[in-house]
Enzyme design. Structure first.
Site, PDB file in Angstrom:
ATOM      1  N   ASP A   6     -57.705  -9.821  17.943  1.00  0.00           N
ATOM      2  CA  ASP A   6     -57.280  -8.930  16.853  1.00  0.00           C
ATOM      3  C   ASP A   6     -57.246  -7.487  17.327  1.00  0.00           C
ATOM      4  OD1 ASP A   6     -57.919 -11.189  15.423  1.00  0.00           O
ATOM      5  OD2 ASP A   6     -59.815 -10.355  14.685  1.00  0.00           O
TER       6      ASP A   6
HETATM    7  N1  URA Z   1     -62.212 -14.260  16.352  1.00  0.00           N
HETATM    8  C1  URA Z   1     -61.868 -13.202  15.598  1.00  0.00           C
HETATM    9  O1  URA Z   1     -62.213 -13.145  14.413  1.00  0.00           O
HETATM   10  N2  URA Z   1     -61.145 -12.241  16.158  1.00  0.00           N
HETATM   11  C2  URA Z   1     -60.753 -12.238  17.451  1.00  0.00           C
HETATM   12  O2  URA Z   1     -60.096 -11.305  17.918  1.00  0.00           O
HETATM   13  C3  URA Z   1     -61.124 -13.353  18.225  1.00  0.00           C
HETATM   14  C4  URA Z   1     -61.858 -14.349  17.654  1.00  0.00           C
END
Ligand code: URA
Length: 243
Positions: free
Chosen positions: A106
């Site tokens: 993310d």
């Molecule tokens: N889980 C998440 O919530 N975000 C990420 O970027 C990777 C795994």
């Protein structure tokens, strides 16, 4: 196989079409072992390890396997809309060579992201069947309880998923930040790569992830010497460990 001419070599490592590569040579911008190369059609007996283009020495590998330390506020997309693209942290020629991220982190997350232009490598790591585990270090908004830990290890149901997802391993670690502050962190290992999985798992047990850092994928750990935003090529051994 056609002979490896200089224009072909340059084009294969992201310096545009063969016509564009020939223009670079004609402008006197290409050197090998300190010598300016003038003939774009010159045949090379073998691929040199490096070639200098416009003053910069570049490796001539065609297969890209890269580890990058993604900072927050960077998107793993070629068409990033709200933030900088992770590909802007790499040389432009990698995009011309077809580099993609292996899975995504993310925009709010940081840490280890792998990138490659080799479909089989990307597919192997992304495939749930291969079961490469991923480890994340999180800081939480509320104290982490034994009950939350037990629930995560047993499995939690996430909205729009068919099966419960579970943490394969959980440990609690106190870490010292570069500024000397100590913080409590939780390290969680998961097998899948579902959308916002780690954040949703902690939310499902009544907590909230404040910061999230990916620290390993399969056999590979984030290189502690890489600054945020920094990258390096994987070694042959690191690539082989996945394949
Ligand atoms: N889980 C998440 O919530 N975000 C990420 O970027 C990777 C795994």
């Amino acid at each position: 196989m056609p002979a490896l001419t200089l224009d072909r070599l340059l084009s294969s490592i992201g310096f545009g079409s063969r016509k564009e590569a020939r223009a670079l040579v004609r402008m006197g911008l290409v050197e090998l072992n300190g010598e300016v190369l003038e003939d774009p059609f010159m045949e090379l007996a073998e691929r040199p390890a490096n070639i200098t283009v416009n003053g910069e020495e570049v490796p001539t590998v065609e297969k890209l396997y890269v580890m990058l330390h993604k900072p927050v506020d960077v998107e793993c997309s070629h068409n990033a809309r709200d933030h900088q693209s992770v590909f802007a942290l790499l040389p432009d020629r990698f995009t011309a060579m077809g580099i993609q991220s292996v899975g995504r982190l993310d925009a709010d997350s940081e840490g280890l992201i792998l990138l490659s232009n080799q479909g089989d490598f990307i597919h192997k790591i992304e495939s749930p069947k291969k079961g490469f585990l991923k480890r994340y270090r999180v800081t939480l908004a509320r104290p982490f309880t034994e009950a939350q830990k037990t629930e995560l290890l047993k499995g939690v149901m996430l909205k729009d998923e068919r099966r419960p997802v579970l943490a394969r391993e959980i440990s609690e670690e106190r870490v010292v930040l570069p500024d000397g502050r100590e913080v409590d962190t939780v390290v969680i290992t998961i097998g899948e790569g579902l959308y916002h999985q780690v954040r949703r798992m902690f939310a499902a047990v009544g907590n909230h992830v404040e910061t999230l850092t990916r620290i390993s994928v399969g056999p590979l750990e984030l290189d502690a010497t890489l600054e945020k935003g920094g990258w390096r090529f994987l070694t042959d051994e690191e690539v082989a460990a996945f394949l």
